[in-house]
Design a protein around this motif. Sequence first.
Motif, PDB file in Angstrom:
ATOM      1  N   UNK A  88       0.823  -1.224   0.000  1.00 13.39           N
ATOM      2  CA  UNK A  88       0.000   0.000   0.000  1.00 13.39           C
ATOM      3  C   UNK A  88       0.849   1.262   0.000  1.00 13.39           C
ATOM      4  N   UNK A  89       2.135   1.123   0.370  1.00 13.19           N
ATOM      5  CA  UNK A  89       3.039   2.286   0.406  1.00 13.19           C
ATOM      6  C   UNK A  89       3.741   2.534  -0.919  1.00 13.19           C
ATOM      7  N   UNK A  90       3.652   1.537  -1.840  1.00  8.10           N
ATOM      8  CA  UNK A  90       4.381   1.717  -3.118  1.00  8.10           C
ATOM      9  C   UNK A  90       3.754   2.882  -3.910  1.00  8.10           C
ATOM     10  N   UNK A  91       2.448   2.914  -4.197  1.00  6.39           N
ATOM     11  CA  UNK A  91       1.391   1.928  -3.926  1.00  6.39           C
ATOM     12  C   UNK A  91       1.160   0.976  -5.090  1.00  6.39           C
ATOM     13  N   UNK A  92       0.568  -0.207  -4.715  1.00  4.02           N
ATOM     14  CA  UNK A  92       0.068  -1.178  -5.688  1.00  4.02           C
ATOM     15  C   UNK A  92      -1.452  -1.236  -5.578  1.00  4.02           C
ATOM     16  N   UNK A  93      -2.083  -1.723  -6.652  1.00  2.00           N
ATOM     17  CA  UNK A  93      -3.554  -1.821  -6.644  1.00  2.00           C
ATOM     18  C   UNK A  93      -4.029  -3.054  -5.885  1.00  2.00           C
ATOM     19  N   UNK A  94      -3.122  -4.052  -5.717  1.00  6.29           N
ATOM     20  CA  UNK A  94      -3.526  -5.302  -5.054  1.00  6.29           C
ATOM     21  C   UNK A  94      -2.462  -5.724  -4.046  1.00  6.29           C
ATOM     22  N   UNK A  95      -2.880  -6.452  -2.994  1.00  4.44           N
ATOM     23  CA  UNK A  95      -1.904  -6.954  -2.019  1.00  4.44           C
ATOM     24  C   UNK A  95      -0.973  -7.971  -2.681  1.00  4.44           C
ATOM     25  N   UNK A  96       0.331  -7.860  -2.444  1.00  9.57           N
ATOM     26  CA  UNK A  96       1.261  -8.893  -2.920  1.00  9.57           C
ATOM     27  C   UNK A  96       2.620  -8.685  -2.257  1.00  9.57           C
ATOM     28  N   UNK A  97       3.454  -9.730  -2.385  1.00  8.99           N
ATOM     29  CA  UNK A  97       4.814  -9.690  -1.841  1.00  8.99           C
ATOM     30  C   UNK A  97       5.663  -8.773  -2.716  1.00  8.99           C
ATOM     31  N   UNK A  98       6.045  -7.597  -2.186  1.00  8.56           N
ATOM     32  CA  UNK A  98       6.779  -6.614  -3.000  1.00  8.56           C
ATOM     33  C   UNK A  98       8.231  -7.018  -3.213  1.00  8.56           C
ATOM     34  N   UNK A  99       8.705  -8.061  -2.514  1.00 10.27           N
ATOM     35  CA  UNK A  99      10.090  -8.503  -2.720  1.00 10.27           C
ATOM     36  C   UNK A  99      10.182  -9.456  -3.906  1.00 10.27           C
ATOM     37  N   UNK A 100       9.069 -10.022  -4.318  1.00 13.20           N
ATOM     38  CA  UNK A 100       9.072 -10.972  -5.439  1.00 13.20           C
ATOM     39  C   UNK A 100       7.665 -10.991  -6.031  1.00 13.20           C
ATOM     40  N   UNK A 101       7.339  -9.929  -6.767  1.00 10.89           N
ATOM     41  CA  UNK A 101       5.969  -9.755  -7.240  1.00 10.89           C
ATOM     42  C   UNK A 101       5.621 -10.798  -8.300  1.00 10.89           C
TER      43      UNK A 101
END
Length: 270
Positions: free
Chosen positions: A119-132
């Motif tokens: 949510x801080x990136x932000x992305x539109x959906x929840x996901x693992x930001x270390x390995x999208x």
Amino acid sequence: MRAEFIKMHGLGNDFVVLDARAQALPEMTPAMASALADRHTGIGCDQLIVLGAADNADIAMRIFNHDGGEVEACGNATRAVGLLLGKPATIRTAGGLLHVAPADAGIEVDMGQPRFDWQDIPLADPMDTLDMPVGWEALERPVAVNVGNPHAVFLVPDCDAVELERLGPVIENDPLFPQRVNVNVASIETRSRIRLRVWERGAGLTRACGTGACATAVAAMRRKLVDRAVTVGLPGGDLHIAWPSDDASITMTGPAIESYRGSFEWDDYA
Ligand SMILES: N[C@H](CCC[C@H](N)C(=O)O)C(=O)O
């Protein structure tokens, strides 16, 4: 009215800097910023920078991309402002409070702490930001980092082989990124050196991207591929990035250049 400007760059990422502290300037608009940034009909730059007084910092910095969009952070411009100030100082931007100081290798910037929550990136959906779990042709499984502005980092065998002019805008404008995104393609050369090319949100291919270098270094550190202090080699030159521990600020050090000073007729662009 005539307005004074300073043309500057950081490793070829170039700026038109307007200092509203020294002259009474009307409000900058996205349309005017884009007109001034145009390399054919305007002065020409990647970003337009407007400096002003700040209540709780030495100076305030507003950043307008080549397309006129106002954004939260610009690492190379932060060093340029540090050069103008010529002493340790604080700079208030929409992305946070930054600390700059002259250093042996140019200007050192405390870029604050990176953020990794989707949510801080932000992305539109929840996901693992270390390995999208996403991909665009051969560019897949990026790391997402916010360093005041949003970045997607793709670690690839050879960043020079990526068709970034074609894939950059596709990824920049993907609905997965509600505020769009800066697109970084990087290759790990050694544990202390990364090669990087950037398609910038709102500016396209640039010779260098300071926040991109910070985001990419942090992404590679989170994946344990490099040490906690690295050199990032961009088309325009090298930046030194350190992120000593996960709860520390990112420090970026590199050159800043004043190219020339000039003036323009404000009403020609307003
Ligand atoms: N295009 C970036 C802003 C400028 C970043 C780059 N010039 C830098 O040095 O960090 C964005 O929309 O977030």
